[in-house]
Design a protein around this motif. Structure first.
Motif, short mmCIF file in Angstrom:
data_model
loop_
_atom_site.label_atom_id
_atom_site.label_comp_id
_atom_site.label_asym_id
_atom_site.label_seq_id
_atom_site.Cartn_x
_atom_site.Cartn_y
_atom_site.Cartn_z
N LYS A 1 0.84 -1.19 0.00
CA LYS A 1 0.00 0.00 0.00
C LYS A 1 0.87 1.24 0.00
N LYS A 2 0.37 2.28 -0.62
CA LYS A 2 1.10 3.54 -0.65
C LYS A 2 1.23 4.06 0.79
N GLY A 3 2.43 4.48 1.15
CA GLY A 3 2.67 4.99 2.50
C GLY A 3 3.20 3.94 3.46
N THR A 4 3.31 2.67 3.03
CA THR A 4 3.84 1.61 3.90
C THR A 4 5.35 1.71 3.97
N LEU A 5 5.90 1.59 5.16
CA LEU A 5 7.35 1.60 5.33
C LEU A 5 7.92 0.30 4.79
N LEU A 6 8.97 0.41 3.98
CA LEU A 6 9.59 -0.78 3.41
C LEU A 6 10.91 -1.12 4.08
N ALA A 7 11.72 -0.10 4.39
CA ALA A 7 13.03 -0.37 4.98
C ALA A 7 13.60 0.89 5.62
N ILE A 8 14.50 0.68 6.57
CA ILE A 8 15.27 1.77 7.15
C ILE A 8 16.67 1.66 6.58
N LEU A 9 17.11 2.71 5.91
CA LEU A 9 18.41 2.68 5.24
C LEU A 9 19.57 3.10 6.14
N GLY A 10 19.32 3.99 7.07
CA GLY A 10 20.39 4.46 7.93
C GLY A 10 19.86 5.49 8.91
N HIS A 11 20.76 6.06 9.67
CA HIS A 11 20.35 7.09 10.63
C HIS A 11 21.31 8.26 10.58
#
Length: 138
Positions: free
Chosen positions: A19-29
């Motif tokens: 779905k649009k707006g769903t978090l897919l991944a955290i790349l970094g901080h």
């Protein structure tokens, strides 16, 4: 009489789009000017954007992704038997009329592991540390 085995057929499986707006991944901080941390995230249907921990926790799978990300970058503790104790109260701000305090923990060097707590969550020795912080804050 020998019966031939049926040959496997190629089946098409359509990939479901998130779905649009769903978090897919955290790349970094990124560590913002002292003491907060921002996370670079990939969101379905959008570009890469920055979110803080509170925004991540408000999304459906953000908390789960954040836990996984923190587990991958986790710095080893000095002593595994050591209990979690507050090293320092770093700052405070208002969230929805409640004062939230940013806390650094013993054994966790990276600012990624700092957490926010309301006054009601402080107990025991931590409460006295909170009172000291209130007394000396500017």
């Amino acid at each position: 009489m020998r019966v031939p085995r049926p040959r496997p057929t190629l089946q098409l499986y359509y990939l479901r789009q998130p779905k649009k707006g769903t978090l897919l991944a955290i790349l970094g901080h990124i560590i913002y000017p002292y003491p907060y941390v921002g996370y670079k995230v990939v969101v379905a249907g959008e570009d890469i954007k920055m979110m803080d921990e509170n925004e991540l926790n408000r999304t459906s799978n953000g908390t789960k992704l954040l836990q996984k990300y923190k587990a991958t970058i986790q710095v080893k503790r000095r002593n595994k038997n050591e209990k979690d104790t507050i090293r320092k109260i770093l700052s405070h701000h208002l969230v929805g009329g409640k004062e939230m305090y940013l806390v650094a923990w013993h054994g966790w060097k990276s600012p990624v592991f700092n957490t926010e707590h309301s006054e009601a969550e402080f107990q025991g020795n931590c409460r006295t540390m909170l009172q000291e912080y209130k007394r000396y804050r500017i």
